[in-house]
Scaffold this active site. Sequence first.
Site, PDB file in Angstrom:
ATOM      1  N   HIS A   1       0.850  -1.203   0.000  1.00 23.37           N
ATOM      2  CA  HIS A   1       0.000   0.000   0.000  1.00 23.37           C
ATOM      3  C   HIS A   1       0.875   1.238   0.000  1.00 23.37           C
ATOM      4  O   HIS A   1       1.008   1.885   1.042  1.00 23.37           O
ATOM      5  CB  HIS A   1      -0.907   0.000   1.228  1.00 23.37           C
ATOM      6  CG  HIS A   1      -2.076   0.920   1.115  1.00 23.37           C
ATOM      7  ND1 HIS A   1      -2.047   2.226   1.533  1.00 23.37           N
ATOM      8  CD2 HIS A   1      -3.314   0.708   0.636  1.00 23.37           C
ATOM      9  CE1 HIS A   1      -3.227   2.779   1.340  1.00 23.37           C
ATOM     10  NE2 HIS A   1      -4.020   1.871   0.795  1.00 23.37           N
TER      11      HIS A   1
ATOM     12  N   ILE B   1       1.810   4.676   1.615  1.00 21.83           N
ATOM     13  CA  ILE B   1       0.794   5.511   2.262  1.00 21.83           C
ATOM     14  C   ILE B   1       0.113   4.658   3.324  1.00 21.83           C
ATOM     15  O   ILE B   1      -0.321   3.535   3.047  1.00 21.83           O
ATOM     16  CB  ILE B   1      -0.250   6.024   1.243  1.00 21.83           C
ATOM     17  CG1 ILE B   1       0.434   6.884   0.178  1.00 21.83           C
ATOM     18  CG2 ILE B   1      -1.359   6.809   1.947  1.00 21.83           C
ATOM     19  CD1 ILE B   1      -0.471   7.236  -0.994  1.00 21.83           C
TER      20      ILE B   1
ATOM     21  N   GLY C   1      -6.068   4.228   5.332  1.00 25.54           N
ATOM     22  CA  GLY C   1      -7.022   4.972   6.159  1.00 25.54           C
ATOM     23  C   GLY C   1      -7.610   4.141   7.282  1.00 25.54           C
ATOM     24  O   GLY C   1      -7.807   4.639   8.396  1.00 25.54           O
ATOM     25  N   VAL C   2      -7.895   2.880   7.008  1.00 25.95           N
ATOM     26  CA  VAL C   2      -8.482   2.039   8.056  1.00 25.95           C
ATOM     27  C   VAL C   2      -7.531   1.869   9.236  1.00 25.95           C
ATOM     28  O   VAL C   2      -7.982   1.745  10.379  1.00 25.95           O
ATOM     29  CB  VAL C   2      -8.941   0.663   7.516  1.00 25.95           C
ATOM     30  CG1 VAL C   2     -10.073   0.823   6.528  1.00 25.95           C
ATOM     31  CG2 VAL C   2      -7.802  -0.110   6.890  1.00 25.95           C
TER      32      VAL C   2
ATOM     33  N   GLU D   1      -8.178   2.797  13.129  1.00 26.55           N
ATOM     34  CA  GLU D   1      -7.867   1.817  14.164  1.00 26.55           C
ATOM     35  C   GLU D   1      -6.916   2.415  15.203  1.00 26.55           C
ATOM     36  O   GLU D   1      -7.083   2.185  16.409  1.00 26.55           O
ATOM     37  CB  GLU D   1      -7.251   0.563  13.545  1.00 26.55           C
ATOM     38  CG  GLU D   1      -6.773  -0.464  14.547  1.00 26.55           C
ATOM     39  CD  GLU D   1      -7.868  -1.120  15.370  1.00 26.55           C
ATOM     40  OE1 GLU D   1      -7.565  -1.607  16.482  1.00 26.55           O
ATOM     41  OE2 GLU D   1      -9.033  -1.165  14.915  1.00 26.55           O
TER      42      GLU D   1
END
Length: 153
Positions: free
Chosen positions: A54, A60, A63-64, A68
Site C-alpha cells: 500500500h 501511504i 485509512g483504516v 484503528e
Amino acid sequence: MAEPLQSADIQLIQRILPHRYPFLLVDRVVDIDGTSSALGLKNVTMNEPHFQGHFPGTPIMPGVTIVEAMAQTAAVMVGVALDLADKEMLIYFMSIDGCKFRRKVIPGDQLRMQLTTLRGKAGAKVWKFKGVATVEGDMAAEAEFTAMMDLPK
C-alpha cells in the site's frame, strides 16, 4: 485542584490492549484527562508491513489503520482512567461515522490523534468517541466511532 494529566508508555499500552505487532498502532498516549480526552502518538515507519502493498514505491498508511489507531488511543485512555491494565479487555467497533481523510500519512510522519469521549462512563460497555488525526498540524483524518469494551467476568 484538578488531577494531573496522565500518560501511557508502550509497556502500559500493552498491559491494556490485546493488540500486538503488526496491529499495535499507538506508541504513546499523553495528556490523558480521565475518560474525557487524550492525545495518542504513532511514529510511522517504513518497516510496517502494510507498506509492502500500500503502495509499492509510494507508501501511504491505509485509512483504516489510521481509524484503528484512533480507536486504540481511545481504549488506552479509558484503560488508564479506569485502571484496566492486566484485565484482558477486548474492544469491538460498533460503528464508524463521518469518517473523512484529508492528508496522506507516510513513513517519517508522526500521527497525533486527539480523542474526545462523546458518550461513556465507568461501568458502561458502549462508548462513543470523536477522533482527529493530524500530521504537522494538518488534519489527516477524522471520525466518530462507537465501540464496545468487553471485560472478562
